[in-house]
Enzyme design. Structure first.
Site, short mmCIF file in Angstrom:
data_model
loop_
_atom_site.label_atom_id
_atom_site.label_comp_id
_atom_site.label_asym_id
_atom_site.label_seq_id
_atom_site.Cartn_x
_atom_site.Cartn_y
_atom_site.Cartn_z
N GLU A 103 0.84 -1.22 0.00
CA GLU A 103 0.00 0.00 0.00
C GLU A 103 0.87 1.26 0.00
O GLU A 103 0.42 2.31 -0.45
CB GLU A 103 -0.96 -0.01 1.20
CG GLU A 103 -1.88 -1.23 1.30
CD GLU A 103 -3.13 -1.17 0.41
OE1 GLU A 103 -3.17 -0.35 -0.53
OE2 GLU A 103 -4.06 -1.97 0.66
N LYS A 139 -2.81 10.19 0.97
CA LYS A 139 -4.18 9.72 1.19
C LYS A 139 -5.07 10.88 1.64
O LYS A 139 -6.22 11.00 1.21
CB LYS A 139 -4.21 8.57 2.21
CG LYS A 139 -5.62 8.03 2.38
CD LYS A 139 -5.74 6.56 2.59
CE LYS A 139 -7.21 6.16 2.55
NZ LYS A 139 -7.46 4.79 2.95
N GLU A 170 -15.78 8.51 -2.52
CA GLU A 170 -15.39 7.83 -3.77
C GLU A 170 -16.40 8.02 -4.89
O GLU A 170 -16.90 7.05 -5.46
CB GLU A 170 -15.13 6.34 -3.51
CG GLU A 170 -14.27 5.72 -4.61
CD GLU A 170 -13.74 4.34 -4.27
OE1 GLU A 170 -13.14 4.17 -3.19
OE2 GLU A 170 -13.91 3.44 -5.10
N ARG A 229 -11.11 9.18 -5.60
CA ARG A 229 -10.66 8.25 -4.57
C ARG A 229 -10.43 6.83 -5.10
O ARG A 229 -9.66 6.06 -4.53
CB ARG A 229 -11.65 8.25 -3.39
CG ARG A 229 -11.14 7.40 -2.23
CD ARG A 229 -11.91 7.60 -0.95
NE ARG A 229 -11.39 6.71 0.07
CZ ARG A 229 -11.67 6.77 1.34
NH1 ARG A 229 -12.46 7.72 1.79
NH2 ARG A 229 -11.15 5.91 2.18
N HIS A 263 -6.21 -3.33 -6.55
CA HIS A 263 -7.18 -3.98 -5.67
C HIS A 263 -8.20 -4.83 -6.42
O HIS A 263 -8.76 -5.76 -5.85
CB HIS A 263 -7.90 -2.95 -4.80
CG HIS A 263 -7.04 -2.37 -3.71
ND1 HIS A 263 -5.86 -1.72 -3.97
CD2 HIS A 263 -7.18 -2.35 -2.36
CE1 HIS A 263 -5.31 -1.32 -2.83
NE2 HIS A 263 -6.09 -1.68 -1.83
N HIS A 304 -8.43 -8.24 -4.87
CA HIS A 304 -9.62 -8.75 -4.17
C HIS A 304 -10.06 -10.08 -4.76
O HIS A 304 -10.55 -10.96 -4.04
CB HIS A 304 -10.77 -7.73 -4.24
CG HIS A 304 -10.57 -6.56 -3.31
ND1 HIS A 304 -11.41 -5.46 -3.33
CD2 HIS A 304 -9.66 -6.32 -2.35
CE1 HIS A 304 -10.99 -4.58 -2.41
NE2 HIS A 304 -9.94 -5.09 -1.81
N HIS A 355 -3.81 -9.45 2.51
CA HIS A 355 -4.38 -8.39 1.66
C HIS A 355 -3.28 -7.67 0.88
O HIS A 355 -3.37 -7.48 -0.34
CB HIS A 355 -5.18 -7.42 2.53
CG HIS A 355 -5.70 -6.24 1.78
ND1 HIS A 355 -6.72 -6.33 0.86
CD2 HIS A 355 -5.33 -4.92 1.80
CE1 HIS A 355 -6.96 -5.13 0.35
NE2 HIS A 355 -6.14 -4.26 0.90
P1 NAD Z 1 -4.56 -7.50 9.98
O1 NAD Z 1 -5.41 -6.53 10.66
O2 NAD Z 1 -5.08 -8.88 9.81
O3 NAD Z 1 -3.15 -7.55 10.70
C1 NAD Z 1 -2.17 -8.41 10.22
C2 NAD Z 1 -1.65 -9.39 11.29
O4 NAD Z 1 -0.72 -8.71 12.12
C3 NAD Z 1 -2.72 -9.94 12.19
O5 NAD Z 1 -2.41 -11.26 12.53
C4 NAD Z 1 -2.58 -9.04 13.42
O6 NAD Z 1 -3.08 -9.63 14.59
C5 NAD Z 1 -1.10 -8.84 13.50
N1 NAD Z 1 -0.65 -7.63 14.14
C6 NAD Z 1 -1.19 -6.41 14.08
N2 NAD Z 1 -0.41 -5.51 14.68
C7 NAD Z 1 0.64 -6.19 15.15
C8 NAD Z 1 1.81 -5.80 15.86
N3 NAD Z 1 2.10 -4.53 16.13
N4 NAD Z 1 2.69 -6.77 16.22
C9 NAD Z 1 2.46 -8.07 15.89
N5 NAD Z 1 1.39 -8.50 15.19
C10 NAD Z 1 0.50 -7.55 14.83
O7 NAD Z 1 -4.18 -6.99 8.48
P2 NAD Z 1 -3.75 -5.57 7.91
O8 NAD Z 1 -2.79 -5.88 6.84
O9 NAD Z 1 -3.36 -4.62 8.97
O10 NAD Z 1 -5.10 -5.03 7.29
C11 NAD Z 1 -5.73 -5.69 6.23
C12 NAD Z 1 -7.18 -5.29 6.22
O11 NAD Z 1 -7.30 -3.89 6.01
C13 NAD Z 1 -7.99 -5.96 5.13
O12 NAD Z 1 -9.18 -6.47 5.68
C14 NAD Z 1 -8.29 -4.83 4.16
O13 NAD Z 1 -9.50 -5.01 3.48
C15 NAD Z 1 -8.33 -3.66 5.07
N6 NAD Z 1 -8.06 -2.39 4.39
C16 NAD Z 1 -8.92 -1.38 4.60
C17 NAD Z 1 -8.68 -0.15 4.03
C18 NAD Z 1 -9.59 1.00 4.34
O14 NAD Z 1 -9.46 2.06 3.70
N7 NAD Z 1 -10.47 0.88 5.30
C19 NAD Z 1 -7.54 0.05 3.24
C20 NAD Z 1 -6.67 -1.01 3.05
C21 NAD Z 1 -6.93 -2.24 3.64
N1 GLY Z 2 -7.84 1.98 0.54
C1 GLY Z 2 -8.73 2.56 -0.40
C2 GLY Z 2 -9.42 3.76 0.10
O1 GLY Z 2 -9.29 4.15 1.24
O2 GLY Z 2 -10.15 4.37 -0.63
#
Ligand code: NAD
Ligand code: GLY
Length: 369
Positions: free
Chosen positions: A189, A231, A241, A245, A252, A256, A269
Site C-alpha cells: 500500500e 491519502k 469515492e 478516490r 485492488h 480482491h 491483503h
Molecule cells: P490484519 O489486521 O489482519 O493484521 C495483520 C496481522 O498482524 C494480524 O495477525 C494481526 O493480529 C497482526 N498484528 C497487528 N499488529 C501487530 C503488531 N504490532 N505486532 C504483531 N502483530 C500484529 O491486516 P492488515 O494488513 O493490517 O489489514 C488488512 C485489512 O485492512 C484488510 O481487511 C483490508 O481489506 C483492510 N483495508 C482497509 C482499508 C480502508 O481504507 N479501510 C484500506 C486497506 C486495507
Molecule cells: N484503501 C482505499 C481507500 O481508502 O479508498
C-alpha cells in the site's frame, strides 16, 4: 538513530476533519488523548494477537479520562472479518451499558480497524471512535479516510459504511513486533502511492528499501507520513469515492479476486494488492498507457519489498474466467462491467474498462500453477 519528532497530517473534511499523529511512544501516553470529548466509557477493540502485546498499556493510558474502560478481544485474522465478530463488539457495548458518548478505540491492524469503525458507525446510530493502527498497512492506509467494512463470502468489504474517526494515532514503536511478512504486505500500500500520485516518492522508496525493511525509525516515519499526506489529499477531495478516490484501489480489483478466490486469509491483503498492481500495470501496458520500462520498474520494486509478483491459479480450467467472475463483483463495477484502476503515465492513474480478451491475456501471463 534518534527517534523521529512528532509529525501530524491533517485530514480536511469540514466538520469531520481530524489529525493523524505519527511517532514512537504515542499510544500509551495519556497526552495523546487529551483533546477527545469526555465520556463515561471507552471500549478498546483488539484481537488475540495484538491484545496481549498492547491492550493493557492502552487501558492504563485511557484510565484517567474514562470511568469505565472495557476491552473486547476478537479472533485474529481476515477470516474473522465477519458479522459474528462484529456482534462481539455490540455484545460488549450492550452488556457494559455503554451509552452513545462511548468512545471506541481500534487497537490493531486493518481488520480490527475496519470492524471497529463499522461498529462505531452503527452502534446507537453512531458513536465516536479512534484508530490506533499497529500494522504498517493500517498506518499508511486503512486507518485513514473512514472506509469501514466486513467481508461477505461472495465479496470483500461488501458491507460497511463511510465513517471518519476522531483521531489516528500511528505509534511507530508498535511496528517493532510486526512479523516481516506483514511488514512486506504493508509496503504494497506504500508503493501504491508512487505510481498513482508521486513518482518522487517511488524513487525514495527504491533508494531506501533496505532501511525500510530493517525498520529504521526515520525511514518508517517518512513512509508513514508521506503515505498519509497523499491519502489525505485524495480523501479531502473525494471522501465518498465518487471519482478520484478510486485511484487508491490501484491493484485492488485483481487483488480482491485473489483474496476471495483463494479464501480470505490465504494470501495477505497486501500480498494480493502487490501482485494485483503488477497485473494492473501489465493491463495498462497492453492498452498502450505506459511503457515496459515503467512496468518492469514497478514489478522489481514490489519484488524487492518481499511481495509475490505472480498470481495464483484460482481453478485448474479457465482460470482467467474465474478471475473475471470475481472481479465483476468489485464495488467499482457498473452493470457487470469491470472498471480497472490503470496507470496512464508515471504518477497518474485513471479508471477505465478493458476488453475481456486483453484481461484474460494479462491473467494468463501473470499466473503460475
Ligand atoms: P490484519 O489486521 O489482519 O493484521 C495483520 C496481522 O498482524 C494480524 O495477525 C494481526 O493480529 C497482526 N498484528 C497487528 N499488529 C501487530 C503488531 N504490532 N505486532 C504483531 N502483530 C500484529 O491486516 P492488515 O494488513 O493490517 O489489514 C488488512 C485489512 O485492512 C484488510 O481487511 C483490508 O481489506 C483492510 N483495508 C482497509 C482499508 C480502508 O481504507 N479501510 C484500506 C486497506 C486495507
Ligand atoms: N484503501 C482505499 C481507500 O481508502 O479508498
Amino acid at each position: 538513530m534518534n527517534s523521529p519528532d512528532l509529525q501530524t497530517v491533517a485530514i480536511d473534511l469540514a466538520d469531520r476533519s481530524y489529525s493523524i499523529a505519527i511517532r514512537g511512544s504515542l499510544f500509551d501516553n495519556p497526552l495523546s488523548y487529551v483533546e477527545l470529548p469526555g465520556a463515561h466509557s471507552a471500549l478498546i477493540v483488539t484481537n488475540a494477537v495484538v491484545g496481549p502485546l498492547y491492550a493493557e498499556r492502552l487501558q492504563k493510558a485511557l484510565a484517567p479520562r474514562y470511568a469505565q474502560v472495557v476491552t473486547v478481544v476478537l479472533p485474529d485474522g481476515e477470516t474473522f472479518k465477519t458479522w459474528e465478530s462484529l456482534n462481539l463488539i455490540f455484545d460488549a457495548l450492550l452488556s457494559h451499558g455503554c451509552d452513545r458518548k462511548t468512545v471506541l478505540f481500534a487497537l490493531g491492524g486493518g481488520v480490527v480497524g475496519d470492524m471497529t469503525g463499522f461498529a462505531a458507525a452503527s452502534y446507537m446510530r453512531g458513536v465516536p471512535f479512534v484508530q490506533v493502527p499497529t500494522t504498517l498497512l493500517a498506518q499508511v492506509d486503512s486507518s485513514v479516510g473512514g472506509k469501514t467494512a466486513i467481508n461477505h463470502p461472495l465479496g470483500k468489504n461488501m458491507i460497511g459504511a463511510f465513517y471518519q474517526p476522531l483521531k489516528v494515532i500511528c505509534d511507530l514503536d508498535t511496528l517493532k513486533t510486526l512479523p516481516q511478512r506483514e511488514l512486506s504486505a504493508g509496503l504494497a500500500e506504500v508503493i501504491k502511492y508512487g505510481p498513482i500520485a508521486d513518482m518522487d516518492f517511488l524513487a525514495w522508496i527504491e533508494a531506501h528499501m533496505d532501511a525500510i525493511l530493517a525498520r529504521e525509525p526515520a525511514a518508517l516515519a517518512h513512509i508513514v507520513r508521506r503515505s498519509c499526506e497523499i491519502k489525505a489529499w485524495v480523501v479531502g477531495q473525494d471522501e465518498r469515492e465518487s471519482g478520484l478516490r478510486a485511484i487508491l484501489n490501484f491493484g485492488h480489483t485483481f487483488g480482491h479476486a485473489i483474496e476471495a478466490g483463494l479464501g480470505y486469509g490465504q494470501w495477505l491483503h497486501g500480498e494480493a494488492v502487490g501482485c494485483g498492481m503488477v497485473m494492473a500495470a501489465q493491463l495498462s501496458l497492453r492498452l498502450g498507457l505506459v511503457d515496459v520500462f515503467f512496468v518492469n520498474r514497478l514489478t522489481h520494486l514490489i519484488q524487492q519489498a518481499g511481495l509475490p509478483v505472480k498470481g495464483p491459479r484460482l481453478r485448474p480450467q479457465d482460470n482467467a474466467g474465474r478471475y473475471l467472475e470475481l472481479m465483476r463483483l468489485d464495488k467499482k463495477s457498473e452493470a457487470g462491467e469491470i472498471k480497472f484502476v490503470l496507470i496512464d503515465g508515471p504518477g497518474r492513474a485513471c479508471l477505465q474498462a478493458a476488453p475481456d480478451d486483453l484481461v484474460r491475456k494479462v491473467i494468463d501471463q501473470c499466473c503460475v500453477d
